[in-house]
Design an enzyme around this catalytic site. Structure first.
Site, mmCIF file in Angstrom:
data_model
loop_
_atom_site.group_PDB
_atom_site.id
_atom_site.type_symbol
_atom_site.label_atom_id
_atom_site.label_comp_id
_atom_site.label_asym_id
_atom_site.label_seq_id
_atom_site.Cartn_x
_atom_site.Cartn_y
_atom_site.Cartn_z
ATOM 1 N N LYS A 101 -15.223 -9.384 4.372
ATOM 2 C CA LYS A 101 -15.185 -8.587 3.314
ATOM 3 C C LYS A 101 -15.949 -9.080 1.835
ATOM 4 O O LYS A 101 -16.381 -10.085 1.632
ATOM 5 C CB LYS A 101 -13.861 -8.990 2.087
HETATM 6 O O1 G3P Z 1 -7.020 -6.783 -2.280
HETATM 7 C C1 G3P Z 1 -7.531 -5.574 -2.815
HETATM 8 C C2 G3P Z 1 -6.590 -5.134 -4.085
HETATM 9 O O2 G3P Z 1 -5.407 -4.638 -2.925
HETATM 10 C C3 G3P Z 1 -5.749 -5.604 -5.556
HETATM 11 O O3 G3P Z 1 -4.954 -5.649 -5.964
HETATM 12 O O4 G3P Z 1 -2.455 -5.615 -7.355
HETATM 13 O O5 G3P Z 1 -4.462 -7.414 -8.324
HETATM 14 O O6 G3P Z 1 -5.451 -4.747 -7.768
HETATM 15 P P1 G3P Z 1 -4.330 -6.197 -7.471
#
Ligand code: G3P
Length: 217
Positions: A87
């Site tokens: 990633k």
């Molecule tokens: O893995 C990246 C993403 O899904 C992060 O989610 O909820 O931290 O915006 P969030």
């Protein structure tokens, strides 16, 4: 649409995998730190354990930000298991590194994507997945799902092979709307996956069926 779980929590990964509908896992440094994982060895061991639980792509994020650092780290991550997807953040050196990984047969997930232009660059570099963060877009008062639709349309009309991986999912409705928008993958917290199960009429109907079943015994 494939279902990935967006966590580094082993119990949650196991629970989602046991449902039989899990296709992969995504993690990020925030999710890894939340599990108390510290140091390179522990990080590597954790990714290996995840790969042993789930038979599908497991995104492991690089921590470096220069081309040399990303490539060096990505090679080590990719060596952990054949299912590891490196990633890489959507930055200039990240795009350069994604191209290098593509040319060297290493799968990538381009993360922190917030615009169609960024998604085009990721696809041009040959990213396996592109991760638009729809929840964070919604937080800013824009429509995250609209971006998924736009990227899906561009990739289809241009023939790009990169899979659209909707990330930053916050609710079961996000999952439904991403499916409608044509996302290839949705990476979700366990709560959003389990939220798809819920409907009050299902609960009421089952209650009645169980009552009538008793009357038949
Ligand atoms: O893995 C990246 C993403 O899904 C992060 O989610 O909820 O931290 O915006 P969030």
């Amino acid at each position: 649409m494939k279902f990935f779980i967006d966590t580094a929590n082993l119990a949650q990964i196991q629970e989602a995998n046991d449902l039989g509908i899990l296709d992969g896992v995504t993690t990020n440094p925030t999710l890894m730190a939340k599990e108390g994982i510290r140091g390179t060895e522990a990080i590597m061991a954790h990714y290996k354990t995840i790969c042993e639980i789930v038979d599908g792509p497991v995104s492991a994020e690089v921590l470096g930000t220069t081309f040399a650092e990303i490539v060096e780290e990505g090679k080590k991550l990719a060596a952990i298991h054949e299912n590891i997807v490196v990633k890489v953040p959507m930055i200039k050196d990240g795009i350069k590194a994604i191209k290098w990984f593509t040319d060297n047969g290493i799968k990538t997930n381009c993360t922190l994507v917030f615009s169609a232009g960024q998604a085009i660059l990721a696809a041009k570099a040959g990213a396996t997945f592109v991760s638009p963060f729809i929840g964070r877009i919604d937080d800013g008062n824009w429509d995250g799902v609209q971006l998924i639709e736009q990227i899906v349309n561009i990739y289809n009309s241009q023939g790009f092979m990169t899979e659209v991986l909707a990330a930053s999912i916050r609710t079961p409705l996000h999952i439904v709307r991403c499916a409608e928008a044509g996302a290839d993958v949705c990476t979700c917290p366990l709560s959003s996956i389990l939220g798809l199960l819920k409907h009050p009429l299902t609960d009421l109907g089952l209650e009645q069926f169980l009552k009538d079943a008793k009357a038949m015994q």
